[in-house]
Design a protein around this motif. Sequence first.
Motif, PDB file in Angstrom:
ATOM      1  N   ILE A  86       0.751  -1.138   0.102  1.00 53.85           N
ATOM      2  CA  ILE A  86      -0.122   0.136  -0.022  1.00 53.85           C
ATOM      3  C   ILE A  86       0.725   1.281  -0.087  1.00 53.85           C
ATOM      4  O   ILE A  86       0.407   2.090  -0.537  1.00 53.85           O
ATOM      5  CB  ILE A  86      -1.174  -0.180   1.118  1.00 53.85           C
ATOM      6  N   LEU A  87       1.807   1.176   0.677  1.00 56.56           N
ATOM      7  CA  LEU A  87       2.862   2.557   0.825  1.00 56.56           C
ATOM      8  C   LEU A  87       3.465   2.387  -0.607  1.00 56.56           C
ATOM      9  O   LEU A  87       3.761   3.790  -1.028  1.00 56.56           O
ATOM     10  CB  LEU A  87       3.834   2.174   2.004  1.00 56.56           C
ATOM     11  N   CYS A  88       4.024   1.609  -1.202  1.00 53.42           N
ATOM     12  CA  CYS A  88       4.664   1.654  -2.382  1.00 53.42           C
ATOM     13  C   CYS A  88       3.323   2.401  -3.312  1.00 53.42           C
ATOM     14  O   CYS A  88       4.025   3.100  -4.342  1.00 53.42           O
ATOM     15  CB  CYS A  88       5.149   0.308  -2.945  1.00 53.42           C
ATOM     16  N   ALA A  89       2.166   1.760  -3.414  1.00 54.70           N
ATOM     17  CA  ALA A  89       1.597   2.428  -4.440  1.00 54.70           C
ATOM     18  C   ALA A  89       1.200   3.705  -4.169  1.00 54.70           C
ATOM     19  O   ALA A  89       1.090   4.474  -5.064  1.00 54.70           O
ATOM     20  CB  ALA A  89       0.088   1.263  -4.402  1.00 54.70           C
ATOM     21  N   ALA A  90       1.032   3.926  -2.798  1.00 58.21           N
ATOM     22  CA  ALA A  90       0.744   5.702  -2.491  1.00 58.21           C
ATOM     23  C   ALA A  90       1.715   6.600  -2.813  1.00 58.21           C
ATOM     24  O   ALA A  90       1.787   7.332  -3.643  1.00 58.21           O
ATOM     25  CB  ALA A  90       0.180   5.685  -1.059  1.00 58.21           C
ATOM     26  N   LEU A  91       3.257   6.048  -2.742  1.00 59.01           N
ATOM     27  CA  LEU A  91       4.316   6.769  -3.019  1.00 59.01           C
ATOM     28  C   LEU A  91       4.383   6.762  -4.586  1.00 59.01           C
ATOM     29  O   LEU A  91       4.684   7.915  -5.119  1.00 59.01           O
ATOM     30  CB  LEU A  91       5.570   6.363  -2.175  1.00 59.01           C
ATOM     31  N   GLY A  92       4.312   5.735  -5.055  1.00 57.72           N
ATOM     32  CA  GLY A  92       4.552   5.598  -6.641  1.00 57.72           C
ATOM     33  C   GLY A  92       3.576   6.456  -7.444  1.00 57.72           C
ATOM     34  O   GLY A  92       3.881   7.221  -8.380  1.00 57.72           O
ATOM     35  N   TRP A 115      12.224   7.796 -12.419  1.00 58.12           N
ATOM     36  CA  TRP A 115      11.952   6.438 -13.087  1.00 58.12           C
ATOM     37  C   TRP A 115      12.638   5.287 -12.132  1.00 58.12           C
ATOM     38  O   TRP A 115      12.096   4.244 -12.057  1.00 58.12           O
ATOM     39  CB  TRP A 115      12.322   6.325 -14.561  1.00 58.12           C
ATOM     40  N   PRO A 116      14.087   5.410 -11.781  1.00 58.14           N
ATOM     41  CA  PRO A 116      14.636   4.437 -11.090  1.00 58.14           C
ATOM     42  C   PRO A 116      13.991   4.364  -9.734  1.00 58.14           C
ATOM     43  O   PRO A 116      13.715   3.216  -9.242  1.00 58.14           O
ATOM     44  CB  PRO A 116      16.092   4.975 -10.758  1.00 58.14           C
ATOM     45  N   SER A 117      13.418   5.502  -9.313  1.00 55.43           N
ATOM     46  CA  SER A 117      12.812   5.342  -7.778  1.00 55.43           C
ATOM     47  C   SER A 117      11.329   4.661  -8.106  1.00 55.43           C
ATOM     48  O   SER A 117      11.009   3.936  -7.250  1.00 55.43           O
ATOM     49  CB  SER A 117      12.149   6.892  -7.265  1.00 55.43           C
ATOM     50  N   SER A 118      10.622   5.104  -9.102  1.00 59.92           N
ATOM     51  CA  SER A 118       9.226   4.327  -9.200  1.00 59.92           C
ATOM     52  C   SER A 118       9.605   2.746  -9.587  1.00 59.92           C
ATOM     53  O   SER A 118       8.823   2.021  -9.121  1.00 59.92           O
ATOM     54  CB  SER A 118       8.477   4.966 -10.668  1.00 59.92           C
ATOM     55  N   ALA A 119      10.610   2.646 -10.431  1.00 59.88           N
ATOM     56  CA  ALA A 119      10.895   0.958 -10.764  1.00 59.88           C
ATOM     57  C   ALA A 119      11.287   0.310  -9.353  1.00 59.88           C
ATOM     58  O   ALA A 119      10.792  -0.891  -9.162  1.00 59.88           O
ATOM     59  CB  ALA A 119      12.112   0.888 -11.658  1.00 59.88           C
ATOM     60  N   MET A 120      11.956   1.095  -8.360  1.00 56.59           N
ATOM     61  CA  MET A 120      12.339   0.488  -7.379  1.00 56.59           C
ATOM     62  C   MET A 120      11.128   0.213  -6.139  1.00 56.59           C
ATOM     63  O   MET A 120      10.997  -0.909  -5.727  1.00 56.59           O
ATOM     64  CB  MET A 120      13.351   1.307  -6.431  1.00 56.59           C
TER      65      MET A 120
END
Length: 136
Positions: A86-92, A115-120
């Motif tokens: 959930i955290l990853c989806a919210a941050l992404g 993009w590297p951040s979103s991919a991570m």
Amino acid sequence: MSNAQNLAYAVVQVLHNFGAVATVGGSLAATRIEDVGARKKLAWLVLIGWGTQAVSGAAFGLVSFLYYHKFPDIAGVAFAALAIKILCAALGFMLVAVYLLRGANWPAKNQGRVWPSSAMLAAIALSAAAFLRWFS
Ligand code: HEM
């Protein structure tokens, strides 16, 4: 489980799987693309991917609630894995949304970091999915 319930989970899973592909694949592809216009188009795909994950993820819970009148009872590793997703989806979602709204004015170096951040974030969520699946 009834066929209707299986069908509901399967339809949600199809959306969730394609959303996962869009976040991971779209973010990785964007790291390789220099053209600003093409990157922006890809950014929309990734944003839709992140949004799809949040909505379809919640839909899994909704289907369970409709059939069992309660949410799945998860704890420990499974709960932590779900919280991470959930955290990853919210941050992404927020990262790519802010990029689409304001990114054009950012220095190229900062735009390149999106993009590297979103991919991570997508890779972490995808890994957490395995823990959610097998610890729940
Ligand atoms: C708000 C965010 C999210 C929620 C609430 C959520 C929720 C869920 C739930 C409830 C399941 C079913 C678990 C099970 O079968 O026991 C699932 C499966 C899955 N999720 Fe998510 N998810 C979210 C975000 C993501 C993201 C961002 C990704 C990848 C980028 C992802 C990838 C997957 C995958 C691949 C599965 C299938 C796992 C398997 O059956 O082996 N999810 N998710």
